[in-house]
Motif scaffolding. Structure first.
Motif, PDB file in Angstrom:
ATOM      1  N   TYR A 256     -58.044  -1.002 -15.950  1.00 29.67           N
ATOM      2  CA  TYR A 256     -57.207  -0.390 -16.994  1.00 29.67           C
ATOM      3  C   TYR A 256     -56.693   0.976 -16.531  1.00 29.67           C
ATOM      4  O   TYR A 256     -55.514   1.299 -16.716  1.00 29.67           O
ATOM      5  N   THR A 260     -52.655   1.811 -16.195  1.00 29.44           N
ATOM      6  CA  THR A 260     -52.028   2.853 -17.023  1.00 29.44           C
ATOM      7  C   THR A 260     -51.446   3.979 -16.164  1.00 29.44           C
ATOM      8  O   THR A 260     -50.363   4.473 -16.437  1.00 29.44           O
ATOM      9  N   ARG A 312     -56.728  -6.167 -22.589  1.00 30.04           N
ATOM     10  CA  ARG A 312     -56.406  -4.755 -22.801  1.00 30.04           C
ATOM     11  C   ARG A 312     -55.251  -4.312 -21.886  1.00 30.04           C
ATOM     12  O   ARG A 312     -54.313  -3.643 -22.323  1.00 30.04           O
ATOM     13  N   TYR A 316     -51.318  -3.406 -23.058  1.00 33.08           N
ATOM     14  CA  TYR A 316     -50.691  -2.127 -22.683  1.00 33.08           C
ATOM     15  C   TYR A 316     -49.306  -2.375 -22.075  1.00 33.08           C
ATOM     16  O   TYR A 316     -48.336  -1.697 -22.400  1.00 33.08           O
TER      17      TYR A 316
END
Length: 436
Positions: A256, A260, A312, A316
């Motif tokens: 993650y 990001t 997740r 995003y």
């Protein structure tokens, strides 16, 4: 060969990024991915030619084709190990500084170092005088805001590779300062350049042919370098649309953070983000290597945690597609729940399949009960086609079937559904017309 014999400072190399005799040939214990063993530069050129033919074939058979490549096929993996170590040490140093400024536990993107304090810390550690570090932070936008985040920090190493050769960073275990990078020999420098040239040739051909180039993910000890090199290609080739796709393995604990940080970079620089999301193919080998060499297992502890991570990361990127329109994702999954999750989120976010921002991918000969309905419903869906000499491709395919437990049950279910449909059409006299 033992790395310490050829590379000065190698005895200080971090365990995970040392060349390790027992894992020199990475083909052992990998059941679900094609691995390449480095022979010499000529072999890398042959691999590049094969990839070029694959790009041509993909461009000739489909308007929106994809072609997958592996960077370990294009150069000496030792370079990827060394570069990965540099990137990881550099990032860890940032996190250490953030912890000292009271920001431990924050998400990677939320950590912002105060430039003043950072310069003081660098001076106290004896890494750089205030005048030197002042000079580093004078760049385009660096430190203009008075803070330095992870992306600013990463760009320091981009623009100052020479600096990285001279730079000392603290090793948290020993408390000693160590060189960030053992000097590359001239030959290693050349190997790196040749790998970059081959990537360049492939990216240009893909752009010409309108084919998207997916750079496959590999073992975690190569991955930081592979991702960074792919990111460099994205910066250059994804100006108008997503040509280069990076791959993120969601079984990694840091997936993650990686997604990001890279999405944020694309946002800041205004290029098109392209990604393929996978669960990951090297679990057994990764765990065995971590245990044997003695570093932390980089992989999520359970399958459920990996599922959570996948959803997740995917969520995003779907949010980014909705708000920014410059992101693209291939959901490379055989998991029905993941496909259903994606369809539901697309509907909720108002992302229509015809916008061709979300793609699906399954392996040839597997999960047709997912692939065909997606295609018929108008979603861009792709079959991942392994090719090569029969003796190399067959073991790969049989291992995939072995790996996907429950695959035979799904095949039986699919066969029953198809048989039922054939009987229905025979009885209604509409064998070749599905609309009746």
């Amino acid at each position: 060969p033992s790395p310490s014999s050829s590379t000065p400072g190698a005895e200080q190399r971090e365990k995970q990024y040392r060349a390790h005799r027992g894992f020199g040939d990475r083909r052992g214990g990998v059941i679900s991915a094609r691995t390449y063993f480095y022979a010499d530069e000529a072999k890398c050129d042959q691999h590049m030619e094969t990839f070029l033919r694959c790009i041509d074939a993909s461009g000739g058979s489909s308007e929106n084709g994809f072609s997958a490549i592996k960077l370990t096929a294009l150069g000496r993996p030792q370079f990827l190990l060394q570069f990965s170590e540099v990137l990881v040490k550099w990032r860890r140093f940032f996190h250490q500084m953030a912890a000292e400024q009271g920001q431990a536990g924050r998400a990677a993107l939320e950590m912002k170092l105060e430039a003043e304090k950072l310069q003081e810390a660098l001076a106290n550690l004896g890494i750089a005088t205030k005048a030197e570090s002042q000079h580093w932070f004078m760049g385009e936008n660096l430190g203009m805001s008075g803070t330095v985040d992870l992306l600013d920090w990463n760009s320091l190493i981009d623009s100052r590779t020479k600096l990285s050769k001279l730079l000392l960073v603290p090793n948290m275990q020993t408390g000693q300062l160590e060189p960030l990078l053992s000097r590359f020999t001239e030959e290693e420098d050349l190997q790196m350049k040749r790998m970059l040239q081959r990537m360049d040739v492939l990216a240009k051909r893909a752009t010409e042919k309108g084919v998207r180039l997916m750079v496959d993910a590999e073992q975690s000890y190569f991955q930081p370098a592979i991702s960074r090199l792919t990111l460099e290609m994205q910066r250059r080739f994804n100006r108008d649309r997503a040509i280069i796709f990076n791959t993120y393995q969601c079984y990694l604990k840091e997936a993650y953070d990686n997604v990001t940080v890279d999405v944020e970079l694309s946002r800041r620089e205004g290029w098109h983000f392209g990604t393929k999301l996978v669960r990951g193919a090297y679990m057994e080998q990764e765990r065995e290597r971590a245990a044997q060499i003695g570093y932390e297992d980089p992989i999520n502890p359970t399958y459920e945690k990996t599922n959570e991570m996948y959803h997740r990361c995917l969520d995003y990127i779907l949010e980014e597609i909705k708000h920014n329109w410059k992101a693209n994702v291939m959901v490379a999954s055989h998991n029905e729940d993941t496909v259903k999750f994606t369809l539901r989120r697309m509907m909720e976010l108002g992302i229509h399949p015809s916008e061709k921002k979300v793609y699906f991918g399954q392996l040839l000969g597997m999960c047709d009960q997912i692939t065909f309905p997606l295609g018929q419903a108008g979603f861009p869906v792709y079959k991942y086609v392994p090719y090569g000499p029969v003796n190399e491709v067959l073991p790969y395919l049989s291992r995939r079937a072995q790996e996907n437990r429950g695959f035979m049950q799904r095949a039986n279910r699919e066969r029953d559904l198809l048989w039922r449909e054939v009987k229905r059409r025979l009885l209604t006299g509409s064998l070749f017309s599905p609309n009746h």
